[in-house]
Design a protein around this motif. Structure first.
Motif, PDB file in Angstrom:
ATOM      1  N   THR A  78       0.775  -1.603  -0.148  1.00 60.06           N
ATOM      2  CA  THR A  78       0.045  -0.099   0.229  1.00 60.06           C
ATOM      3  C   THR A  78       0.867   1.253  -0.122  1.00 60.06           C
ATOM      4  O   THR A  78       0.539   1.992  -0.505  1.00 60.06           O
ATOM      5  N   VAL A  81       1.912   2.198  -3.780  1.00 61.78           N
ATOM      6  CA  VAL A  81       0.469   2.663  -3.668  1.00 61.78           C
ATOM      7  C   VAL A  81       1.194   4.375  -3.878  1.00 61.78           C
ATOM      8  O   VAL A  81       1.179   4.728  -5.207  1.00 61.78           O
ATOM      9  N   VAL A  82       1.210   4.359  -2.777  1.00 59.61           N
ATOM     10  CA  VAL A  82       1.080   5.943  -2.413  1.00 59.61           C
ATOM     11  C   VAL A  82       2.627   6.611  -3.424  1.00 59.61           C
ATOM     12  O   VAL A  82       1.947   7.508  -3.769  1.00 59.61           O
ATOM     13  N   ILE A  85       1.997   7.278  -7.188  1.00 61.68           N
ATOM     14  CA  ILE A  85       0.814   8.725  -7.151  1.00 61.68           C
ATOM     15  C   ILE A  85       1.640   9.553  -7.055  1.00 61.68           C
ATOM     16  O   ILE A  85       1.594  10.448  -8.258  1.00 61.68           O
ATOM     17  N   LEU A  86       2.216   9.534  -6.018  1.00 61.13           N
ATOM     18  CA  LEU A  86       3.487  10.249  -6.097  1.00 61.13           C
ATOM     19  C   LEU A  86       3.783  11.002  -7.125  1.00 61.13           C
ATOM     20  O   LEU A  86       4.558  12.005  -7.801  1.00 61.13           O
ATOM     21  N   ALA A  88       4.000   9.480 -10.307  1.00 62.74           N
ATOM     22  CA  ALA A  88       3.169   9.976 -11.706  1.00 62.74           C
ATOM     23  C   ALA A  88       2.803  11.087 -11.240  1.00 62.74           C
ATOM     24  O   ALA A  88       2.751  12.149 -12.395  1.00 62.74           O
ATOM     25  N   ILE A  89       2.623  11.990 -10.571  1.00 62.33           N
ATOM     26  CA  ILE A  89       1.684  13.215  -9.821  1.00 62.33           C
ATOM     27  C   ILE A  89       3.643  13.874 -10.752  1.00 62.33           C
ATOM     28  O   ILE A  89       3.284  15.225 -11.600  1.00 62.33           O
ATOM     29  N   ASN A 103       5.349   4.516 -14.092  1.00 58.65           N
ATOM     30  CA  ASN A 103       4.165   4.270 -13.178  1.00 58.65           C
ATOM     31  C   ASN A 103       3.241   3.424 -12.194  1.00 58.65           C
ATOM     32  O   ASN A 103       3.311   2.857 -11.327  1.00 58.65           O
ATOM     33  N   ALA A 104       2.321   4.221 -13.548  1.00 57.82           N
ATOM     34  CA  ALA A 104       1.245   3.442 -13.392  1.00 57.82           C
ATOM     35  C   ALA A 104       0.968   1.776 -13.147  1.00 57.82           C
ATOM     36  O   ALA A 104       0.075   0.993 -12.949  1.00 57.82           O
ATOM     37  N   LEU A 107       2.183   0.163  -9.936  1.00 56.13           N
ATOM     38  CA  LEU A 107       0.912   1.121  -8.653  1.00 56.13           C
ATOM     39  C   LEU A 107       0.737  -0.402  -8.962  1.00 56.13           C
ATOM     40  O   LEU A 107      -0.614  -0.697  -8.063  1.00 56.13           O
TER      41      LEU A 107
END
Length: 123
Positions: A78, A81-82, A85-86, A88-89, A103-104, A107
């Motif tokens: 988990t 996953v976070v 996400i960061l 990818a941003i 990244n996806a 993830l």
């Protein structure tokens, strides 16, 4: 399904362990050549990201393999996953679509491990 989860955990652990060691041990100027996004962050932040990735890699394997606090395995997934996400941003802000796709994928793999280990295939 348990075998598939173990394979995914090992794959993710290997990738994040290598990336984590690289980010936490190499000087920032050398990292920027390989990872252009590192220029946007302080050396301490890049090192912290590397340490988090390495710790997550350990968390994907060791708790489950030793049966000591196995709940840490889905928590590590988990956490990844976070992190993804960061990441990818960050890549979206830098307009790096190929990095976002990578990244996806990571993830999604981490989310499958988290779902499987929290849910029907927990230890």
């Amino acid at each position: 399904m348990n075998v598939i989860l173990w394979i995914l955990q090992a794959l993710l652990a290997a990738m994040f362990a290598m990336a984590g060691v690289m980010k936490s041990t190499e000087p920032k100027d050398k990292l920027v050549e390989k990872l252009p996004w590192a220029a946007d962050f302080s050396p301490a932040t890049v090192r912290f990201i590397g340490i988090v990735e390495f710790a997550a890699a350990l968390g994907l394997i060791l708790p489950a393999a030793t049966d000591i606090a196995p709940v840490l395995t889905p928590l590590a997934a988990t956490g990844l996953v976070v992190v993804m996400i960061l990441a990818a941003i960050t890549h979206a802000r830098r307009k790096e679509p190929s990095a976002i796709v990578f990244n996806a994928v990571l993830l999604a793999l981490a989310a499958v491990v988290a779902w499987g280990r929290f849910g029907p295939y927990s230890f």
